[in-house]
Design an enzyme around this catalytic site. Sequence first.
Site, PDB file in Angstrom:
ATOM      1  CB  SER A 146      -0.979  -0.040   1.180  1.00  0.00           C
ATOM      2  OG  SER A 146      -1.985   0.934   1.033  1.00  0.00           O
ATOM      3  CG  ASP A 240      -7.085  -2.427  -3.490  1.00  0.00           C
ATOM      4  OD1 ASP A 240      -7.554  -1.316  -3.180  1.00  0.00           O
ATOM      5  OD2 ASP A 240      -5.910  -2.760  -3.262  1.00  0.00           O
ATOM      6  CG  HIS A 270      -6.041  -1.843   0.208  1.00  0.00           C
ATOM      7  ND1 HIS A 270      -5.152  -1.634  -0.814  1.00  0.00           N
ATOM      8  CD2 HIS A 270      -5.513  -1.228   1.300  1.00  0.00           C
ATOM      9  CE1 HIS A 270      -4.136  -0.920  -0.377  1.00  0.00           C
ATOM     10  NE2 HIS A 270      -4.323  -0.668   0.908  1.00  0.00           N
TER      11      HIS A 270
END
Length: 299
Positions: A146, A240, A270
């Site tokens: 991320s 996501d 995610h």
Amino acid sequence: MLHPQARRAVEAAAGEPKVWQTDIDDARRAARQDASRAPREDVAEVVDLDVDGVPCRLYRPADARPGVLVHLHGGGFVFHDVEVHDPAARRVANRSGLAVLSVGYRRPPEHRFPAAPEDVDVVLAWLAREGAAHGLAGPLFLHGDSAGGNLALVAALRNPGAAAGLVLIYPFLDPTASFDSYTSAADGFDPREADWYWQQYAASPDDLAHPDLAPLGADLAGQDRLAGLPPTLVVTAGQDPLRDEGEHLAQLLAEAGVEVTATRYLGQVHGFWRHPDVFDPAEPLTRQVAGFVQLLLER
């Protein structure tokens, strides 16, 4: 379509406050408490280090191979830390057989851009200068999920030739949120939260177009910076909002002649990688990362 485990996770989180509705310090404490309840594998050596002012945690598995994997944690730049990612870092160290150095970079809103990438630069400079004295000689790999994927990519771009490989797990790259997945695949991750993270990270509106904050901008698409990147693994989750920007990056890398492998985990959301107790594909993904790194080491 959501995997059943992902669907249950999204449903369980449906009533939780949005990030802009929470107190940041409270949310950070809650994340550490949640992580403290997660299973933690034994690693032969775990030690906290002060790396020229940047707090890091070193994980060295038994019979570690030469080299080090630098882990940059996710959490929208704002949340998570070395402690929250401790269970995941242990798994990566044990699966890969490499020492893992988890970096506690400075976070916004207390420390806005470019504090985080500068801290990563400090760690890479320390490894180049003093890594051998700490048993960390050998190839260096950059790994992030991320927001950490953003920082890993930016670190590779800012430090050409430093890394032998790059692993980006659902990287957070595009402040404009212009890809289709922000509307077609936003399960469990409200696009408004993504915008809030970028607003916390940027020190000024101009920063949102800076290539070291938004590495999918025109500067990157020009290919020149990309061409020198090492072999790269890009992983995305099917449901996501960040999916398309990660896959767009993989396409740009391929077009620039970089050796790139891109994998989409179907039906996943995610954040799934850190929770093998909730999401079955988390462990296969960790082993994919380990296999990718081992393949590069064997060349």
